[in-house]
Design an enzyme around this catalytic site. Structure first.
Site, PDB file in Angstrom:
ATOM      1  CB  SER A  43      13.065 -31.086  38.394  1.00  0.00           C
ATOM      2  OG  SER A  43      13.714 -32.344  38.531  1.00  0.00           O
ATOM      3  CG  HIS A 250      14.621 -32.165  42.948  1.00  0.00           C
ATOM      4  ND1 HIS A 250      13.703 -33.142  43.275  1.00  0.00           N
ATOM      5  CD2 HIS A 250      14.641 -32.094  41.600  1.00  0.00           C
ATOM      6  CE1 HIS A 250      13.189 -33.639  42.156  1.00  0.00           C
ATOM      7  NE2 HIS A 250      13.742 -33.020  41.129  1.00  0.00           N
TER       8      HIS A 250
END
Length: 268
Positions: A43, A250
């Site tokens: 990711s 993230h």
């Protein structure tokens, strides 16, 4: 002997400023345009957290703001394949992402290993449970990095080299997540934040060692993210987001463009 196209590109990058001033920047552009680039990984490479996801990528959540796409847009390689996928582990890369690689591939980028080491479970444990349980879970992840992850990384790196024997392979690491002594007034304790940062360093060190042993280039993103961690005044990382849990921890779009992209460029 004919030098690999990527070696020629590296030489041209060193002369970039001179070439631009003399109007010869087209030479550098031509070298870049001759590259075949494949972006692999999890990711952090697919761009989770940066938004603007390609609907065709489904659960892989490939973003137009991810560093591989930003590099492609700036450099115009002759071909670009983007197979990085949210949630990918080492086995997912070897099983599902290596199709575009070939003897003609010049450049490969990858982030991988965080999911194998249990990153998501570590963060969930630390957010929801006690400090002692959090630190114990961090130590379990570090033990996995010692005992099991190196072999899994070897399998991925061996497979990349077998399919793309001439490629310049850049392995990018993960940022530290917290600025210690920062502005956060709630959430995890400083001990927990410190333990998580240390685990990130531990994972990066193991990844860098395996990359070097395969002749790959390791690019640390820690310097770029320093001052932009969670608890800083200008974070390039999402903290826990209960409304969109998948984006938690993230990089934001700024983390991709100002953290990962410069780190990748610096490894070329």
């Amino acid at each position: 002997m004919r030098l690999p196209r990527f070696a020629a590109l590296s030489s041209s990058l060193l002369l970039g400023a001179v070439l631009t001033l003399t109007g010869a920047g087209a030479a550098q552009a031509a070298e870049t345009a001759a590259l075949d680039y494949v972006a692999l990984g999890d990711s952090y490479s697919s761009g989770v957290g940066s938004g603007s996801y390609d609907s065709a990528s489904g659960d892989c959540k490939r973003s137009t703001k991810a560093y591989p796409v930003l590099w492609k847009n700036a450099n115009g390689p002759s071909s670009f394949a983007f197979t990085a996928c949210s949630g990918a582990r080492t086995g997912d890369v070897t099983a599902n992402q290596l199709g575009p690689l070939s003897a003609a591939t010049d450049l490969v980028s990858i982030t991988i290993g965080g999911n194998d080491a249990g990153f998501a479970d570590v963060m969930t444990t630390c957010v929801l449970q006690s400090e002692a349980t959090c630190i114990n879970r961090v130590n379990q992840a570090k033990a996995y990095v010692d005992s099991t992850l190196p072999g899994k990384l070897d399998s991925v790196y061996d497979a990349i080299r077998a399919k793309a024997p001439a490629a310049h392979v850049v392995v990018l690491g993960y940022p530290r997540f917290y600025q210690l002594g920062g502005s956060c007034i709630a959430g995890l304790s400083e001990n927990e934040r410190s333990a998580i940062n240390n685990a990130s360093d531990y994972l990066n060190a193991a990844t860098a060692k395996r990359a070097a042993d395969h002749g790959f280039t390791f690019a640390s993103v820690v310097p770029a993210f320093t001052g932009h961690e969670i608890c800083s005044s200008s974070s390039w990382l999402h903290s826990v987001n209960w409304l969109n849990i998948g984006e938690s921890y993230h990089p934001t779009a700024a983390g991709q463009s100002s953290g990962y992209l410069p780190s990748f460029n610096g490894a070329l």
